[in-house]
Design an enzyme around this catalytic site. Structure first.
Site, PDB file in Angstrom:
ATOM      1  N   ALA A  80      36.234   3.542 -12.575  1.00 43.39           N
ATOM      2  CA  ALA A  80      35.260   3.951 -13.599  1.00 43.39           C
ATOM      3  C   ALA A  80      35.051   2.834 -14.604  1.00 43.39           C
ATOM      4  CB  ALA A  80      35.768   5.204 -14.315  1.00 43.39           C
ATOM      5  N   SER A 124      37.551  -7.976 -12.471  1.00 42.11           N
ATOM      6  CA  SER A 124      36.291  -8.601 -12.070  1.00 42.11           C
ATOM      7  C   SER A 124      36.291 -10.117 -12.225  1.00 42.11           C
ATOM      8  CB  SER A 124      35.180  -8.007 -12.936  1.00 42.11           C
ATOM      9  OG  SER A 124      34.023  -8.803 -12.880  1.00 42.11           O
ATOM     10  N   GLU A 126      33.959 -11.582 -13.422  1.00 36.51           N
ATOM     11  CA  GLU A 126      33.326 -11.840 -14.733  1.00 36.51           C
ATOM     12  C   GLU A 126      34.364 -12.286 -15.760  1.00 36.51           C
ATOM     13  OE1 GLU A 126      29.878 -11.555 -16.094  1.00 36.51           O
ATOM     14  OE2 GLU A 126      29.789 -12.140 -14.007  1.00 36.51           O
ATOM     15  N   TYR A 148      31.192  -7.083 -21.497  1.00 36.35           N
ATOM     16  CA  TYR A 148      31.779  -6.492 -20.284  1.00 36.35           C
ATOM     17  C   TYR A 148      32.958  -7.339 -19.798  1.00 36.35           C
ATOM     18  CZ  TYR A 148      32.309  -5.488 -15.282  1.00 36.35           C
ATOM     19  OH  TYR A 148      32.831  -5.204 -14.040  1.00 36.35           O
TER      20      TYR A 148
HETATM   21  P1  NDP Z   1      29.220   1.635 -10.465  1.00 40.43           P
HETATM   22  O1  NDP Z   1      28.526   1.304 -11.740  1.00 40.43           O
HETATM   23  O2  NDP Z   1      28.406   1.869  -9.223  1.00 40.43           O
HETATM   24  O3  NDP Z   1      30.140   2.927 -10.691  1.00 40.43           O
HETATM   25  C1  NDP Z   1      30.802   3.157 -11.887  1.00 40.43           C
HETATM   26  C2  NDP Z   1      31.465   4.522 -11.823  1.00 40.43           C
HETATM   27  O4  NDP Z   1      32.176   4.745 -13.058  1.00 40.43           O
HETATM   28  C3  NDP Z   1      30.506   5.699 -11.673  1.00 40.43           C
HETATM   29  O5  NDP Z   1      31.068   6.646 -10.789  1.00 40.43           O
HETATM   30  C4  NDP Z   1      30.438   6.261 -13.084  1.00 40.43           C
HETATM   31  O6  NDP Z   1      30.119   7.636 -13.135  1.00 40.43           O
HETATM   32  C5  NDP Z   1      31.888   6.068 -13.507  1.00 40.43           C
HETATM   33  N1  NDP Z   1      32.064   6.166 -14.954  1.00 40.43           N
HETATM   34  C6  NDP Z   1      31.440   5.464 -15.929  1.00 40.43           C
HETATM   35  N2  NDP Z   1      31.881   5.853 -17.142  1.00 40.43           N
HETATM   36  C7  NDP Z   1      32.811   6.826 -16.943  1.00 40.43           C
HETATM   37  C8  NDP Z   1      33.612   7.617 -17.791  1.00 40.43           C
HETATM   38  N3  NDP Z   1      33.555   7.489 -19.117  1.00 40.43           N
HETATM   39  N4  NDP Z   1      34.467   8.514 -17.245  1.00 40.43           N
HETATM   40  C9  NDP Z   1      34.540   8.661 -15.897  1.00 40.43           C
HETATM   41  N5  NDP Z   1      33.785   7.945 -15.036  1.00 40.43           N
HETATM   42  C10 NDP Z   1      32.931   7.036 -15.553  1.00 40.43           C
HETATM   43  O7  NDP Z   1      30.287   0.456 -10.209  1.00 40.43           O
HETATM   44  P2  NDP Z   1      30.829  -0.163  -8.837  1.00 40.43           P
HETATM   45  O8  NDP Z   1      31.122   0.928  -7.890  1.00 40.43           O
HETATM   46  O9  NDP Z   1      29.960  -1.276  -8.427  1.00 40.43           O
HETATM   47  O10 NDP Z   1      32.183  -0.836  -9.344  1.00 40.43           O
HETATM   48  C11 NDP Z   1      33.399  -0.102  -9.399  1.00 40.43           C
HETATM   49  C12 NDP Z   1      34.345  -0.777 -10.377  1.00 40.43           C
HETATM   50  O11 NDP Z   1      34.601  -2.110  -9.961  1.00 40.43           O
HETATM   51  C13 NDP Z   1      33.826  -0.891 -11.814  1.00 40.43           C
HETATM   52  O12 NDP Z   1      34.939  -0.781 -12.676  1.00 40.43           O
HETATM   53  C14 NDP Z   1      33.264  -2.301 -11.878  1.00 40.43           C
HETATM   54  O13 NDP Z   1      33.276  -2.775 -13.216  1.00 40.43           O
HETATM   55  C15 NDP Z   1      34.248  -3.035 -10.994  1.00 40.43           C
HETATM   56  N6  NDP Z   1      33.764  -4.208 -10.311  1.00 40.43           N
HETATM   57  C16 NDP Z   1      32.647  -4.141  -9.536  1.00 40.43           C
HETATM   58  C17 NDP Z   1      32.225  -5.231  -8.814  1.00 40.43           C
HETATM   59  C18 NDP Z   1      31.010  -5.182  -7.957  1.00 40.43           C
HETATM   60  O14 NDP Z   1      30.519  -6.256  -7.587  1.00 40.43           O
HETATM   61  N7  NDP Z   1      30.498  -4.008  -7.598  1.00 40.43           N
HETATM   62  C19 NDP Z   1      32.988  -6.492  -8.867  1.00 40.43           C
HETATM   63  C20 NDP Z   1      34.171  -6.442  -9.697  1.00 40.43           C
HETATM   64  C21 NDP Z   1      34.537  -5.337 -10.379  1.00 40.43           C
HETATM   65  P3  NDP Z   1      28.582   8.151 -13.232  1.00 40.43           P
HETATM   66  O15 NDP Z   1      28.089   8.177 -11.825  1.00 40.43           O
HETATM   67  O16 NDP Z   1      28.749   9.482 -13.848  1.00 40.43           O
HETATM   68  O17 NDP Z   1      27.829   7.173 -14.088  1.00 40.43           O
HETATM   69  P1  GDR Z   2      26.753  -9.526 -12.337  1.00 39.28           P
HETATM   70  O1  GDR Z   2      25.669  -8.874 -11.358  1.00 39.28           O
HETATM   71  O2  GDR Z   2      26.248  -9.690 -13.697  1.00 39.28           O
HETATM   72  O3  GDR Z   2      27.268 -10.744 -11.628  1.00 39.28           O
HETATM   73  O4  GDR Z   2      27.876  -8.403 -12.367  1.00 39.28           O
HETATM   74  P2  GDR Z   2      24.079  -8.822 -11.405  1.00 39.28           P
HETATM   75  O5  GDR Z   2      23.669  -8.529 -10.006  1.00 39.28           O
HETATM   76  O6  GDR Z   2      23.573  -7.949 -12.482  1.00 39.28           O
HETATM   77  O7  GDR Z   2      23.673 -10.338 -11.787  1.00 39.28           O
HETATM   78  C1  GDR Z   2      23.955 -11.425 -10.924  1.00 39.28           C
HETATM   79  C2  GDR Z   2      23.232 -12.677 -11.420  1.00 39.28           C
HETATM   80  O8  GDR Z   2      21.825 -12.549 -11.187  1.00 39.28           O
HETATM   81  C3  GDR Z   2      21.136 -12.993 -12.340  1.00 39.28           C
HETATM   82  N1  GDR Z   2      19.815 -12.367 -12.411  1.00 39.28           N
HETATM   83  C4  GDR Z   2      19.574 -11.054 -12.542  1.00 39.28           C
HETATM   84  N2  GDR Z   2      20.415 -10.005 -12.613  1.00 39.28           N
HETATM   85  C5  GDR Z   2      19.876  -8.768 -12.736  1.00 39.28           C
HETATM   86  N3  GDR Z   2      20.675  -7.709 -12.780  1.00 39.28           N
HETATM   87  N4  GDR Z   2      18.511  -8.571 -12.816  1.00 39.28           N
HETATM   88  C6  GDR Z   2      17.636  -9.612 -12.751  1.00 39.28           C
HETATM   89  O9  GDR Z   2      16.425  -9.430 -12.816  1.00 39.28           O
HETATM   90  C7  GDR Z   2      18.193 -10.917 -12.607  1.00 39.28           C
HETATM   91  N5  GDR Z   2      17.639 -12.156 -12.517  1.00 39.28           N
HETATM   92  C8  GDR Z   2      18.633 -13.031 -12.384  1.00 39.28           C
HETATM   93  C9  GDR Z   2      22.055 -12.591 -13.505  1.00 39.28           C
HETATM   94  O10 GDR Z   2      21.696 -13.306 -14.681  1.00 39.28           O
HETATM   95  C10 GDR Z   2      23.405 -12.961 -12.925  1.00 39.28           C
HETATM   96  O11 GDR Z   2      23.659 -14.311 -13.120  1.00 39.28           O
HETATM   97  C11 GDR Z   2      28.238  -7.651 -11.211  1.00 39.28           C
HETATM   98  C12 GDR Z   2      28.642  -6.226 -11.692  1.00 39.28           C
HETATM   99  O12 GDR Z   2      28.851  -5.424 -10.556  1.00 39.28           O
HETATM  100  C13 GDR Z   2      29.919  -6.275 -12.507  1.00 39.28           C
HETATM  101  O13 GDR Z   2      30.354  -4.938 -12.782  1.00 39.28           O
HETATM  102  C14 GDR Z   2      30.995  -6.986 -11.679  1.00 39.28           C
HETATM  103  O14 GDR Z   2      32.195  -7.076 -12.404  1.00 39.28           O
HETATM  104  C15 GDR Z   2      30.507  -8.384 -11.307  1.00 39.28           C
HETATM  105  O15 GDR Z   2      29.319  -8.266 -10.554  1.00 39.28           O
HETATM  106  C16 GDR Z   2      31.529  -9.147 -10.467  1.00 39.28           C
END
Ligand code: NDP
Ligand code: GDR
Length: 324
Positions: A80, A124, A126, A148
């Site tokens: 989450a 992450s 990040e 973040y």
């Molecule tokens: P999503 O944004 O798709 O999912 C986030 C989840 O967190 C949703 O189920 C959301 O619920 C839940 N959530 C948010 N706030 C709360 C809260 N207050 N209480 C309970 N649940 C909550 O993220 P991802 O699946 O992509 O990522 C999963 C995790 O991994 C996150 O922590 C993200 O930061 C981390 N991460 C993701 C990466 C990626 O590339 N995808 C890379 C590295 C780390 P709801 O549906 O209700 O909004």
């Molecule tokens: P990020 O993912 O910030 O790396 O975080 P995102 O896909 O949002 O951005 C990746 C890169 O693309 C550039 N960018 C844009 N991004 C978005 N969203 N929309 C645009 O129009 C756009 N144009 C260019 C961004 O500037 C950035 O450099 C994701 C999330 O899943 C985090 O929760 C997680 O921790 C990290 O990946 C690893």
């Protein structure tokens, strides 16, 4: 006895893949879901009859303690978060509360209910932000570039601290960007695949993007959830980088996605200030060798396969929605 796992963030991209994976490993899967006025179970709809959903919120410690006491899981996966980087500048306090302090709430609930529960924290890439080393590995110093990223650094260190203070099996998985057809529409790769499909089907004329020079190490979410599980199966809890080891620019992402439908991105993409970030992470590329050696983990899906999979999926989705 079946193993029990609790997933926070089960309605998100990773939560849905992890739930599927744990069901295949014969777990009893529980998911924490927060109350909302409309149901958002789209990503878990297909497995809803095989999992148990528990109401709770990582902003509310009482709900965490109650969920753990009721379920008595062996493993907890904390996925989450407020996970969209751009939103963390407009909601920095909320982001810290959920993404940083939320980790302490759940760790402390575990400490009170049963410190033997194994814990996974979704850290992450990040956290590396303005990178101090290329490629980034477990020992690379952090330099986050967004509220973040700062919140995730807190989540990482509080996980390490509970491990060292209370001998808990707490692990921080430092995952690089991972995507899929289930990715939220606001993230760059899904925004691109969805809009490429729209343009191809005549439903949109242009795609507005921010910084095209940023480079990311993009993998497939389905591969990455396996690494989460493997981390909790180790005897000793440690932190791991999970990545492909390859990086591509946003421009390359556009090229591959538009090429998948025989179009030239330069004719459709418009740069728009609204999508630029106050501070950017220019280049991320991970070194997954520790995960390879210790967990035997390797990514299966290439960048090109991932982008093509996402474009193809969005074409099917839009055709069905628009009866094309
Ligand atoms: P999503 O944004 O798709 O999912 C986030 C989840 O967190 C949703 O189920 C959301 O619920 C839940 N959530 C948010 N706030 C709360 C809260 N207050 N209480 C309970 N649940 C909550 O993220 P991802 O699946 O992509 O990522 C999963 C995790 O991994 C996150 O922590 C993200 O930061 C981390 N991460 C993701 C990466 C990626 O590339 N995808 C890379 C590295 C780390 P709801 O549906 O209700 O909004
Ligand atoms: P990020 O993912 O910030 O790396 O975080 P995102 O896909 O949002 O951005 C990746 C890169 O693309 C550039 N960018 C844009 N991004 C978005 N969203 N929309 C645009 O129009 C756009 N144009 C260019 C961004 O500037 C950035 O450099 C994701 C999330 O899943 C985090 O929760 C997680 O921790 C990290 O990946 C690893």
């Amino acid at each position: 006895m079946k193993k029990r796992a609790l997933i926070t963030g089960i309605t998100g991209q990773d939560g849905s893949y992890l739930a599927e994976y744990l069901l295949k490993q014969d777990y009893d899967v529980f998911g924490l879901v927060r109350r909302s006025s409309t149901v958002n179970y789209e990503r878990i709809h297909h497995i809803q009859d095989q999992i148990t959903l528990i109401s709770g919120d990582i902003l509310d410690q009482t709900s965490m303690t109650r969920a753990l006491s009721d379920i008595r899981p062996q493993e907890v996966y904390n996925l989450a978060a407020q996970s969209f980087v751009q939103t963390s500048w407009t909601q920095p306090v909320f982001t810290s509360d959920v993404t940083a302090l939320g980790v302490t709430r759940i760790l402390d609930a575990i400490r009170q209910v049963d410190p033997a529960i194994r814990f996974y924290q979704a850290s992450s890439s990040e956290m590396f932000g303005k990178v101090q080393e290329v490629p980034q590995k477990e020992t690379t110093p952090f330099y986050p570039r967004s509220p973040y990223g700062v919140a995730k650094v807190y989540g990482h260190w509080i996980t390490v601290n509970y491990r060292e203070s209370y001998q808990m099996h707490a692990t921080s998985g430092i995952l690089f960007n991972h995507e899929s057809p289930r990715r939220g529409l606001e993230f760059a790769p899904r925004k691109v695949s969805y809009n490429v499909a729209k343009i191809k089907l005549g439903l949109a004329k242009e795609l507005r993007m921010g910084n095209l020079d940023a480079q990311r190490d993009w993998g497939f979410a389905g591969d990455y959830v396996k690494a989460m599980w493997l981390m909790l199966q180790q005897e000793t809890p440690e932190d791991y980088v999970v990545a492909t080891g390859q990086t591509h620019s946003v421009e390359k992402l556009l090229t591959v996605a538009f090429n998948a439908v025989d179009l030239d991105w330069k004719q459709y993409v418009v740069q728009d200030e609204r999508y630029m970030r106050p501070a950017e992470v220019d280049l991320l590329v991970g070194d997954p060798s520790k995960a390879g050696k210790k967990l035997g983990w390797e990514p299966q899906v290439t960048f090109e396969q991932l982008v093509q999979m996402m474009v193809e999926s969005d074409l099917q989705l839009l055709k069905a929605d628009h009866r094309l």
